[in-house]
Design an enzyme around this catalytic site. Structure first.
Site, short mmCIF file in Angstrom:
data_model
loop_
_atom_site.label_atom_id
_atom_site.label_comp_id
_atom_site.label_asym_id
_atom_site.label_seq_id
_atom_site.Cartn_x
_atom_site.Cartn_y
_atom_site.Cartn_z
N LYS A 34 -17.32 -6.83 6.90
CA LYS A 34 -16.10 -7.49 7.37
C LYS A 34 -15.85 -7.17 8.84
CE LYS A 34 -13.39 -7.24 3.05
NZ LYS A 34 -12.22 -6.60 2.43
N HIS A 91 0.84 -1.21 0.00
CA HIS A 91 0.00 0.00 0.00
C HIS A 91 0.87 1.26 0.00
CE1 HIS A 91 -3.09 -2.63 2.30
NE2 HIS A 91 -3.63 -2.40 1.13
N SER A 117 -2.87 -7.59 3.18
CA SER A 117 -3.16 -7.39 4.60
C SER A 117 -3.53 -8.72 5.24
CB SER A 117 -4.33 -6.41 4.78
OG SER A 117 -4.00 -5.15 4.25
N ARG A 175 -2.10 -6.20 -8.30
CA ARG A 175 -1.02 -7.13 -8.00
C ARG A 175 -0.90 -8.19 -9.09
NH1 ARG A 175 -3.19 -7.74 -2.05
NH2 ARG A 175 -4.97 -7.15 -3.29
#
Ligand code: ADP
Length: 160
Positions: free
Chosen positions: A41, A17, A128, A90
């Site tokens: 979440k 990040h 993460s 990514r």
């Protein structure tokens, strides 16, 4: 002034990040990092904690500010005056989801476009989720996050 919004969960922020923030903040005049309050979440860090951590990590980058939001990203982008949404890519697995998201957002607000920064290859594997998993099992997570985040993560896993 060209303002961009970098939205995400940042639970917690990783070096991947941070790499995107550094690169995007050199392209745009101002970059707002928007911490998403996603009720679907259960995060490790509360939104308030994530904002505080991000402020600490970004304190030396003058054209970056931190905020938080709920609901639609395009609405928050308009609220902060951003005309660009920044996202990181990514692997090819990110692509399909990000493509759908960016097209939906453009439909919702044609004045806001999405720009992608491809990950620096040394961070391509980093997420993460993997940082949390490594930390949970007592592994060496420190190499994956900015230094100032390390004590916050240690503190969390001490309590769990
Ligand atoms: P979300 O929960 O919305 O995916 P994240 O906090 O996981 O939010 O990520 C925010 C953005 O940062 C996403 O665009 C994601 O693809 C990107 N990102 C996450 N990790 C990396 C990394 N290692 N390299 C480049 N971009 C990344």
């Amino acid at each position: 002034m060209k303002i961009a919004l970098y939205p995400g969960s940042f639970d917690p922020i990783t070096l991947g990040h941070l790499d995107i923030v550094k690169r995007a903040s050199s392209v745009f005049e101002h970059l707002v990092i928007g911490v998403l309050n996603n009720h679907a979440k259960t995060p490790l860090f509360s939104v308030e904690e994530r904002v505080k951590i991000l402020e600490e990590v970004m304190k030396d980058i003058p054209n970056v500010s931190i905020g938080s939001f709920e609901g639609l990203t395009v609405n928050y982008a308009s609220e902060v005056g951003a005309t660009v949404i920044v996202r990181g890519l990514r692997a090819i697995t990110d692509f399909e989801f990000e493509l759908q998201l960016s097209q939906t957002n453009r439909k919702l607000n044609p004045e806001i476009d999405t720009m992608f920064f491809t990950t620096s290859e040394e961070f391509a594997y980093l997420s993460s989720t993997s940082v949390k998993e490594i930390a949970h099992f007592g592994g060496p997570f420190e190499q994956f996050v900015p230094d100032s985040v390390i004590p916050y993560i240690k503190e969390k896993y001490k309590k769990i």
